[in-house]
Design a protein around this motif. Structure first.
Motif, PDB file in Angstrom:
ATOM      1  N   TYR A   1       0.828  -1.210   0.000  1.00 46.11           N
ATOM      2  CA  TYR A   1       0.000   0.000   0.000  1.00 46.11           C
ATOM      3  C   TYR A   1       0.858   1.255   0.000  1.00 46.11           C
ATOM      4  O   TYR A   1       0.495   2.267  -0.591  1.00 46.11           O
ATOM      5  CB  TYR A   1      -0.966  -0.015   1.191  1.00 46.11           C
ATOM      6  N   ARG A   2       2.005   1.169   0.642  1.00 44.52           N
ATOM      7  CA  ARG A   2       2.927   2.311   0.629  1.00 44.52           C
ATOM      8  C   ARG A   2       3.417   2.571  -0.803  1.00 44.52           C
ATOM      9  O   ARG A   2       3.453   3.704  -1.274  1.00 44.52           O
ATOM     10  CB  ARG A   2       4.103   2.025   1.558  1.00 44.52           C
ATOM     11  N   LYS A   3       3.765   1.503  -1.496  1.00 45.16           N
ATOM     12  CA  LYS A   3       4.223   1.629  -2.880  1.00 45.16           C
ATOM     13  C   LYS A   3       3.098   2.120  -3.792  1.00 45.16           C
ATOM     14  O   LYS A   3       3.314   2.975  -4.660  1.00 45.16           O
ATOM     15  CB  LYS A   3       4.740   0.279  -3.389  1.00 45.16           C
ATOM     16  N   MET A   4       1.891   1.562  -3.601  1.00 48.66           N
ATOM     17  CA  MET A   4       0.761   1.961  -4.461  1.00 48.66           C
ATOM     18  C   MET A   4       0.372   3.409  -4.225  1.00 48.66           C
ATOM     19  O   MET A   4       0.007   4.129  -5.172  1.00 48.66           O
ATOM     20  CB  MET A   4      -0.442   1.036  -4.223  1.00 48.66           C
ATOM     21  N   LEU A   5       0.437   3.849  -2.980  1.00 50.13           N
ATOM     22  CA  LEU A   5       0.114   5.238  -2.667  1.00 50.13           C
ATOM     23  C   LEU A   5       1.084   6.174  -3.369  1.00 50.13           C
ATOM     24  O   LEU A   5       0.678   7.181  -3.974  1.00 50.13           O
ATOM     25  CB  LEU A   5       0.150   5.447  -1.155  1.00 50.13           C
ATOM     26  N   ASP A   6       2.376   5.850  -3.329  1.00 54.98           N
ATOM     27  CA  ASP A   6       3.380   6.673  -4.013  1.00 54.98           C
ATOM     28  C   ASP A   6       3.144   6.674  -5.521  1.00 54.98           C
ATOM     29  O   ASP A   6       3.231   7.723  -6.177  1.00 54.98           O
ATOM     30  CB  ASP A   6       4.785   6.151  -3.709  1.00 54.98           C
TER      31      ASP A   6
ATOM     32  N   LEU B   1       3.675  -3.651  -8.360  1.00 54.19           N
ATOM     33  CA  LEU B   1       3.984  -4.878  -7.617  1.00 54.19           C
ATOM     34  C   LEU B   1       4.503  -5.989  -8.528  1.00 54.19           C
ATOM     35  O   LEU B   1       4.349  -7.172  -8.219  1.00 54.19           O
ATOM     36  CB  LEU B   1       2.737  -5.352  -6.860  1.00 54.19           C
ATOM     37  N   LYS B   2       5.140  -5.613  -9.627  1.00 49.25           N
ATOM     38  CA  LYS B   2       5.541  -6.613 -10.620  1.00 49.25           C
ATOM     39  C   LYS B   2       6.581  -7.596 -10.099  1.00 49.25           C
ATOM     40  O   LYS B   2       6.732  -8.692 -10.654  1.00 49.25           O
ATOM     41  CB  LYS B   2       6.057  -5.921 -11.881  1.00 49.25           C
ATOM     42  N   ARG B   3       7.302  -7.263  -9.049  1.00 50.88           N
ATOM     43  CA  ARG B   3       8.303  -8.184  -8.495  1.00 50.88           C
ATOM     44  C   ARG B   3       7.752  -9.041  -7.360  1.00 50.88           C
ATOM     45  O   ARG B   3       8.485  -9.822  -6.749  1.00 50.88           O
ATOM     46  CB  ARG B   3       9.530  -7.388  -8.007  1.00 50.88           C
ATOM     47  N   HIS B   4       6.478  -8.884  -7.086  1.00 49.10           N
ATOM     48  CA  HIS B   4       5.864  -9.638  -5.996  1.00 49.10           C
ATOM     49  C   HIS B   4       5.202 -10.915  -6.517  1.00 49.10           C
ATOM     50  O   HIS B   4       5.053 -11.112  -7.727  1.00 49.10           O
ATOM     51  CB  HIS B   4       4.854  -8.764  -5.257  1.00 49.10           C
TER      52      HIS B   4
END
Length: 336
Positions: free
Chosen positions: A69-74, A97-100
């Motif tokens: 969520y931190r990454k998506m918010l940014d 999230l391509k590396r997840h």
């Protein structure tokens, strides 16, 4: 917090009524998707908390979810423009999230009711800058009434009579009826105005109110050239109609008309905001290439891509073709 995120947050955070079912993230079913994601990102920025129910959809820990969520918010804040459609929101999540793990990404998308990676399409066709061979004329439509999308390959559109493509063909009696109707409304003779409007509509025209301006417009029934979507009663018929509606509803279209079919519909290629509508329908597996009437190899290629990805109606190994479905019902009616 960006204004776009605040706006979407506001849309999804209205109190729910007693008859509204709640989605997994505590908002009404009508707000699942982009607005629900915006709601949860807004909430995460304030509280650092992720949705409680998300754990039922993904495999990673709560700590990992907070990192997403931190990454998506940014990513949302940096997006210009920010996501406005389900596909745009889906792509933002996939890219961020391509590396997840695949299970986590697809679980997150499922949680928000967003398109999964294999259902997304990359569009290649561009709107022509000049009229291709065979085009009789071009139409620039008024915004499409959502009720005018009959199914996945037929829509009704209106073109202003001020447009050069139709201005010279408007019958004098229609113009006169339009003038008389306006005068009848000025003197509040609404019965007479309605009578005159019926005369206009019977002639294939209509008075539309666009942004508080009354516009005399000509009606066109359009058959999308080169594709055949499932009939409404067939599997994926409703999905095809909804996809076309999502693309063109309330939007102005560019239509290249090639001719008329035996039902009096105008056969044409449709472009909406630069997107070739037939390409979208084929690549999403919501229409067949209508090869009997259109030999374009690019349409066959797009259908093949959807078949190979098994999206839409191609999830079935042998979906019934709409022309076969229509033929069987005609024969059945003839036998009764």
């Amino acid at each position: 917090m960006g204004n776009a995120l605040r706006s979407l947050y506001g849309k999804c955070c209205k109190p729910t009524t007693a008859d509204e079912s709640l989605g997994p993230h505590g908002v009404s079913a009508a707000t699942v998707g982009v607005s629900a994601l915006a709601h949860d990102l807004f909430n995460f920025e304030i509280t650092s908390q992720v949705p409680e129910e998300l754990g039922s959809y993904v495999v990673s820990s709560r700590k990992a979810q907070a990192n997403w969520y931190r990454k998506m918010l940014d990513a949302w804040k940096q997006a210009k423009p920010p996501p406005q459609t389900a596909e745009e929101a889906s792509r933002l999540i996939i890219d961020t999230l391509k590396r997840h793990q695949k299970a986590d990404v697809e679980g997150l998308l499922t949680f928000y009711g967003l398109p999964l990676p294999h259902t997304l399409v990359n569009l290649s066709a561009e709107a022509p800058t000049s009229l291709p061979d065979g085009v009789l004329y071009e139409l620039q439509t008024l915004p499409v009434d959502p009720k005018a999308v009959a199914d996945g390959d037929t829509i009704t559109v209106y073109v202003s009579t001020a447009d050069p493509s139709v201005s010279s063909t408007v019958p004098k009696e229609v113009i006169l009826a339009s003038v008389k109707r306006a005068k009848a409304r000025e003197r509040k003779d609404y019965d007479k105005a309605d009578e005159l409007h019926k005369k206009i509509t019977d002639s294939g025209y209509r008075i539309l109110n666009i942004q508080n301006e009354e516009i005399l417009a000509r009606k066109f029934r359009i058959r999308l050239r080169g594709i055949d979507a499932p009939e409404s009663q067939m599997p994926y018929g409703k999905e095809a109609q909804q996809e076309l509606l999502k693309m063109v509803g309330k939007k102005s279209l560019r239509i290249l008309v090639y001719g008329e079919d035996r039902y009096g519909r105008y056969v044409g290629d449709i472009y909406c905001n630069g997107r070739f509508v037939q390409e979208v329908m084929l690549k999403k597996g919501l229409a067949w290439h209508y090869v009997a009437y259109d030999k374009r190899t690019i349409l066959a290629k797009w259908e093949k891509e959807a078949r190979e990805r098994r999206v839409g109606l191609w999830a079935s190994s042998n979906p019934e073709k709409p022309w076969d479905w229509r033929r069987d019902r005609r024969q059945g009616n003839n036998q009764n």
